[in-house]
Structures are given as structure tokens and as C-alpha cells.
Design a protein around this motif. Structure first.
Motif, short mmCIF file in Angstrom:
data_model
loop_
_atom_site.label_atom_id
_atom_site.label_comp_id
_atom_site.label_asym_id
_atom_site.label_seq_id
_atom_site.Cartn_x
_atom_site.Cartn_y
_atom_site.Cartn_z
N ILE A 172 28.30 -23.65 2.62
CA ILE A 172 27.04 -23.27 3.27
C ILE A 172 26.15 -24.50 3.50
O ILE A 172 25.59 -24.67 4.59
CB ILE A 172 26.27 -22.22 2.41
CG1 ILE A 172 27.05 -20.90 2.41
CG2 ILE A 172 24.86 -22.01 2.93
CD1 ILE A 172 26.49 -19.84 1.48
N ALA A 213 34.66 -20.41 -7.20
CA ALA A 213 34.42 -19.76 -5.90
C ALA A 213 33.01 -20.05 -5.42
O ALA A 213 32.80 -20.41 -4.25
CB ALA A 213 34.64 -18.25 -6.03
N THR A 237 27.23 -15.61 4.59
CA THR A 237 28.68 -15.51 4.42
C THR A 237 29.16 -14.14 4.92
O THR A 237 28.61 -13.11 4.53
CB THR A 237 29.08 -15.68 2.94
OG1 THR A 237 28.40 -16.82 2.42
CG2 THR A 237 30.58 -15.86 2.79
N ILE A 238 30.17 -14.16 5.77
CA ILE A 238 30.80 -12.91 6.24
C ILE A 238 31.96 -12.59 5.30
O ILE A 238 32.08 -11.49 4.78
CB ILE A 238 31.31 -13.06 7.69
CG1 ILE A 238 30.15 -13.37 8.65
CG2 ILE A 238 32.07 -11.81 8.12
CD1 ILE A 238 30.60 -13.82 10.04
N ASP A 239 32.84 -13.57 5.12
CA ASP A 239 33.95 -13.41 4.17
C ASP A 239 34.31 -14.78 3.60
O ASP A 239 34.00 -15.81 4.20
CB ASP A 239 35.17 -12.75 4.84
CG ASP A 239 35.67 -13.53 6.04
OD1 ASP A 239 36.03 -14.71 5.88
OD2 ASP A 239 35.70 -12.96 7.14
N PHE A 240 34.93 -14.75 2.42
CA PHE A 240 35.27 -16.00 1.75
C PHE A 240 36.53 -15.76 0.93
O PHE A 240 36.61 -14.81 0.17
CB PHE A 240 34.10 -16.43 0.85
CG PHE A 240 34.09 -17.90 0.56
CD1 PHE A 240 33.79 -18.81 1.55
CD2 PHE A 240 34.38 -18.38 -0.71
CE1 PHE A 240 33.77 -20.18 1.29
CE2 PHE A 240 34.37 -19.74 -0.98
CZ PHE A 240 34.06 -20.64 0.02
N THR A 241 37.54 -16.61 1.12
CA THR A 241 38.82 -16.46 0.43
C THR A 241 39.12 -17.72 -0.36
O THR A 241 39.13 -18.81 0.19
CB THR A 241 39.95 -16.22 1.45
OG1 THR A 241 39.58 -15.13 2.29
CG2 THR A 241 41.26 -15.91 0.76
N VAL A 242 39.34 -17.53 -1.66
CA VAL A 242 39.60 -18.68 -2.53
C VAL A 242 41.04 -18.65 -3.02
O VAL A 242 41.56 -17.62 -3.43
CB VAL A 242 38.64 -18.68 -3.74
CG1 VAL A 242 38.87 -19.92 -4.61
CG2 VAL A 242 37.20 -18.63 -3.29
N GLU A 259 31.70 -22.03 -2.14
CA GLU A 259 30.85 -21.33 -1.16
C GLU A 259 29.54 -22.09 -0.94
O GLU A 259 29.10 -22.25 0.20
CB GLU A 259 30.59 -19.89 -1.63
CG GLU A 259 29.92 -19.05 -0.54
CD GLU A 259 29.72 -17.59 -0.93
OE1 GLU A 259 30.50 -17.07 -1.74
OE2 GLU A 259 28.76 -17.00 -0.40
#
Lengths: 168, 139
Positions: A75, A67, A108-113, A71
Motif C-alpha cells: 500500500i 501478511a 485492498t481488494i484482495d491479497f494472496t500470501v 500488505e
């Protein structure tokens, strides 16, 4: 017609800018992630070591590291795309950048793996694509693979808050 | 802590990357887990402010969610992440330990569903929240 820039000048400027962007972040060093560059295209490389193992019986790369790798790649790729015009025009010079003068990174606001396969005990690669970058928000997707580019072991999508043009 | 919980704690702290981050299991059992990650300058994502990188927060969240699944009475004890979504609500305060708390709120024969949050010293305002689905293996 103006003379094109000598190739060494172009390469030196781009490589110095990328190095400054990546070297400023302690966590990227901690995970031993580097970036390969072809023109403006970046590929993140997660160098395998026993330190990134999650499950030691398989052994497999820790899901959290996967993850984090996606990320970090998102970025850096987003910042790179956003800073590229100013790096090319010479408006931003990252040669002697310090943590204080380094451009602020997107947040980062949201991150989905999405975990597709086990991360094997060897190097991993990732590329991110900016779906859309507005003035305040950006949407990015990223893909990671190991031996075979067509067999992703993880993919992710995330939203980011863009920094102000200077400082902000 | 009963035998199963002790085993889960030993398992988590034996993960090489969890040791690298200095993770400690502070509570585990019955589908709930709490894992602490001490502040470490090596984990900084923003050198200007000293704020920890989101990736490190993801790792403590993922580990904590997995631990919650393993500790569920109906769990096979073997699990892997299928999907994990994290929402970053604010920057963690530099210098403070980050604590993740996860709950496995539903489990079937093949899937476990988990929710988690991470806080620093200001426990009333989460740093991040997460939700994920995990495999149930070995049945």
C-alpha cells in the motif's frame, strides 16, 4: 539551463512526504514498520520484537504479521508511486499534513500470501513492485526476506482500488 | 469443550502476537474455529475514518484458519500456513469487534484446506472472506 535543486531541498521534501504518509497510519506504528528510501525506491523494514511472534516454541514471526507487513509495504509503495509526481512538482506538500488532510490510501481488494519459509526471530525486509496502475485498479506484488535477499520467506500479490485524485 | 479443544484454545491465546491483538477463541472443535478481535485504535489503517487495517484482519483470519485445522479430528495438531488469500468486501465498522469463523473442509495426510469469513456486528454482510491451504506436520 535552470540550476538543479540543492540536494538538501530534494531530500527534505521526499523524506518529509514519506514520513507523513507512514506516520499517519497507527497500525504501521503498532507493527513497528519503517521505510528506507533510495530515490523513489522503498524498502519496508519490520523491526523484530517478541510482540510479533506467532509460534513461541520455534520461535517464528506470526503468519498474520508477515501478511500484514507485505500488505503495508504494497500500500505504501503504491501510494508513493502514485503521489510521487505531485510531491516532486510541489503540487502536494505533506510537511504539515494531518489525518484529515492526508491523501487517501488505496483500498485492498484482495491479497494472496505465499509462505515460503519460517519467519525467523530477526528483522525482515520487503519491497513491492507495481505491476500495473490504472485509474481505478492497481496490481502489486511484494517480496519479503531476512538474512538473504535471494531466499524469500514470503511473497504476495494483491489488487487495490485507487483513491480519487483528491479526497475520494 | 473437551481436552483437545482446551489445549488448542490455550495454544492460540499463548501466541504472543495473538495476545497483543487481544484475540479470544470463542468456539473451537471438529475442524471449526471462531476467534474474536476487539476494536483497538492502535490497529487503525485509515486515520480519517478509524477503519481497522486489512493486515490485522489477515492476522485474525490466519490464526482462526490455523485453529480450525488444529481442531480437526484427523489433524496432527501441528500446522503452518502454505497459502492464504483474503478478499476484502467492505470496511469493518469502527468500534466493533471483528469475529472470524473458519472451517477446515478437507484434510489429507499432508495438507489441510480451509475457508473463513470475518464479520462485525452486522453479521449478515461479511467484512472479508479467506481461503487457504495449511501443512500437516509430524506424521
Amino acid at each position: 539551463m535552470p540550476q538543479p535543486e540543492p540536494v538538501q531541498v530534494v531530500k527534505q521534501r521526499r523524506d518529509a512526504a514519506l514520513k507523513a504518509l507512514v506516520a499517519g497510519v497507527p497500525y504501521i506504528r503498532f507493527l513497528d514498520i519503517t521505510f528506507d528510501r533510495r530515490g523513489d525506491e522503498l524498502t519496508g523494514v519490520l523491526h523484530f520484537s517478541d510482540r510479533v511472534i506467532g509460534n513461541p516454541t520455534l520461535p517464528a514471526i506470526h503468519g498474520g504479521v508477515t501478511a500484514a507487513f507485505l500488505e503495508v509495504t504494497s500500500i505504501i509503495t503504491l501510494s508513493w508511486a502514485y503521489l510521487w509526481p505531485d510531491i516532486e512538482s510541489g503540487e502536494i506538500d505533506l510537511t504539515d499534513v494531518t489525518p484529515e488532510t492526508m491523501p487517501r490510501l488505496p483500498k485492498t481488494i484482495d491479497f494472496t500470501v505465499d509462505y515460503l519459509r519460517t519467519g525467523l526471530p530477526r528483522d525482515a525486509y520487503a519491497r513491492a513492485t507495481v505491476n500495473r496502475q490504472g485509474r481505478r485498479y492497481a496490481s502489486v506484488r511484494a517480496e519479503a526476506w531476512q538474512d538473504n535477499k535471494d531466499r524469500l520467506f514470503a511473497q504476495a500479490t494483491g489488487h487495490f482500488l485507487m483513491p480519487g485524485k483528491r479526497g475520494g | 469443550m473437551d481436552h483437545k479443544e482446551k489445549l488448542a484454545q490455550q495454544f492460540i491465546t499463548a501466541l504472543p502476537h495473538a495476545r497483543e491483538l487481544g484475540l479470544t477463541v470463542t468456539r473451537i472443535g471438529d475442524g471449526h474455529a471462531e476467534i474474536a478481535m476487539p476494536y483497538d485504535p492502535r490497529l487503525v489503517g485509515d486515520p480519517a475514518t478509524g477503519v481497522i487495517h486489512g493486515g490485522a484482519v489477515s492476522t485474525v483470519m490466519d490464526t482462526c484458519c490455523g485453529a480450525a485445522v488444529m481442531s480437526h479430528p484427523k489433524s496432527t495438531g501441528v500446522t503452518a500456513t502454505i497459502d492464504l488469500r483474503i478478499e476484502y468486501m467492505r470496511a469493518a465498522t469502527p468500534g466493533q469487534t471483528i469475529v472470524a469463523r473458519a472451517t477446515c473442509h478437507h484434510i489429507t495426510r499432508s495438507v489441510a484446506f480451509v475457508r473463513a469469513e470475518a464479520v462485525d456486528d452486522d453479521t449478515g454482510r461479511p467484512v472479508a472472506v479467506a481461503s487457504g491451504s495449511f501443512t500437516q506436520e509430524g506424521r
